[in-house]
Enzyme design. Structure first.
Site, PDB file in Angstrom:
ATOM      1  N   CYS A   1       0.817  -1.232   0.000  1.00 15.79           N
ATOM      2  CA  CYS A   1       0.000   0.000   0.000  1.00 15.79           C
ATOM      3  C   CYS A   1       0.850   1.281   0.000  1.00 15.79           C
ATOM      4  O   CYS A   1       0.359   2.335  -0.382  1.00 15.79           O
ATOM      5  CB  CYS A   1      -0.884   0.054   1.233  1.00 15.79           C
ATOM      6  SG  CYS A   1      -1.810  -1.431   1.572  1.00 15.79           S
TER       7      CYS A   1
HETATM    8  O1  KQY Z   1      -4.566  -1.101   1.075  1.00 16.24           O
HETATM    9  C1  KQY Z   1      -4.029  -0.093   0.687  1.00 16.24           C
HETATM   10  N1  KQY Z   1      -3.639  -0.036  -0.562  1.00 16.24           N
HETATM   11  C2  KQY Z   1      -3.946   1.198   1.459  1.00 16.24           C
HETATM   12  C3  KQY Z   1      -4.322   1.220   2.862  1.00 16.24           C
HETATM   13  C4  KQY Z   1      -4.690   2.618   3.265  1.00 16.24           C
HETATM   14  C5  KQY Z   1      -5.024   2.771   4.691  1.00 16.24           C
HETATM   15  C6  KQY Z   1      -5.309   4.183   5.063  1.00 16.24           C
HETATM   16  N2  KQY Z   1      -5.313   4.419   6.462  1.00 16.24           N
END
Ligand code: KQY
Length: 347
Positions: A341
């Site tokens: 992420c």
């Molecule tokens: O799963 C993702 N690509 C991002 C997670 C974002 C979390 C925001 N607090």
């Protein structure tokens, strides 16, 4: 959209700083992000977007081989706010700049406002002198994975969520994904990882190892809500054919934990009104699938958990030609996501 396992020219990240998402002034998260950046930089160049306020701190944490680019953002999820890069047959690269509403806007989004995040994709493309396409709908990079061979996986929980594109039908979303990413087949999973605050991003649940092969987060504990979710995904994947007509080979990797926020961790986060609260005892959506595939390596999250060793062994076996580096990633998970992420590959 190439598969993540194809060649990259660089990896993009953002530097974490918001005190209402990262505990203790974001210091522990900054250390974890720096470890991820250093690990990835063994395999490919890394560029990190950093605010003017944090520039010196970032310089202190990072080797000079990592490029720092002055850039404002609301938080540090480059996968979701950065461009999704696509490439044509002639090798020209373009970026897709999706709409972004902080994972749900005013209907369950994680913070307000997100206007700086919305400018990140453009800033990255400008830095690289890459042209792009502005997509007229909301989508986060973590909610899609492709095999680079015409197939995309995603989840209904996220892409069909009324807090993303309430006016678009499933068929219209499929058409848009095909147009913007050059894919032919969309494989729909149901829900993402239990308690995932993104409304079930696929990048925490399942990813492609290569065309025709996926890795799915799993639990053997039938009493865990994750069990039903993973079984449903397994069934859908088992019945699927990809764009080339292949049946998928499905590998499983057992989830860590379950992992929960401690009282001390929760205390360290400044609770401010408009941001998601992180209460002690809340379950976190920990998953080993949330790794980054770099040019000759894998940078994967570890949680100081009894399942870590088995997870590394599985990932090493799946990627025999890549060096697998495990990075302690609990501090990233505490912010609501993980290594995949916070990164974005540029072909
Ligand atoms: O799963 C993702 N690509 C991002 C997670 C974002 C979390 C925001 N607090």
């Amino acid at each position: 959209m190439p598969g993540e396992f194809e060649k990259h020219t660089r990896c993009w990240m953002l530097w974490p700083e918001r005190k209402d998402n990262w505990r203790c002034d974001a210091k522990p998260a900054q250390k974890a992000f720096a470890l991820v950046a250093k690990a990835i930089s063994q395999f490919e160049p890394v560029s990190i977007g950093v605010s003017t306020r944090q520039f010196e701190a970032a310089v202190r944490h990072l080797p000079s081989t990592i490029t720092l680019v002055e850039m404002e953002s609301d938080d540090a999820w480059m996968r979701d706010v950065g461009p999704t890069f696509v490439k044509n047959q002639g090798g020209d690269v373009r970026g897709v700049d999706w709409g972004f509403n902080a994972w749900g806007g005013l209907n369950g989004g994680l913070y307000f406002s997100w206007d700086k995040d919305e400018k990140v994709a453009g800033a990255v493309m400008e830095n690289q002198k890459i042209k792009g396409y502005k997509a007229p709908f909301i989508l986060e990079g973590g909610s899609i994975h492709t095999d680079g061979d015409g197939t995309l996986i995603t989840t209904e929980q996220c892409l069909l969520n009324p807090n993303r594109n309430p006016s678009l039908s499933k068929a219209r979303i499929e058409t848009l994904l095909k147009e913007y990413l050059g894919v032919e087949t969309i494989l729909w999973l149901g829900q993402g990882v239990y308690m995932d605050e993104t409304d079930g991003h696929v990048d925490n649940l399942c990813c492609f190892i290569k065309p025709g092969e996926v890795l799915l987060t799993w639990t053997d504990d039938r009493s865990d809500p994750q069990y039903e979710i993973s079984c449903d995904a397994l069934e859908r994947l088992s019945n699927a054919r990809d764009a080339k007509g292949r049946k998928l080979f499905i590998h499983k990797i057992h989830q860590p934990g379950p992992l929960y926020i401690s009282a001390e961790e929760s205390r360290g986060i400044e609770q401010i009104g408009q941001t998601m609260q992180r209460e002690p005892g809340a379950r976190m959506a920990g998953s080993y699938v949330n790794f980054y595939i770099a040019n000759a390596g894998i940078v994967m999250p570890l949680f100081d958990d009894p399942r870590d060793t088995e997870a590394i062994t599985i990932v090493k076996a799946l990627f025999p030609k890549r060096k697998v580096i495990g990075v302690p990633a609990r501090e990233i998970l505490l912010g609501g996501g993980d290594i995949h992420c916070i990164t974005q590959q540029q072909p």
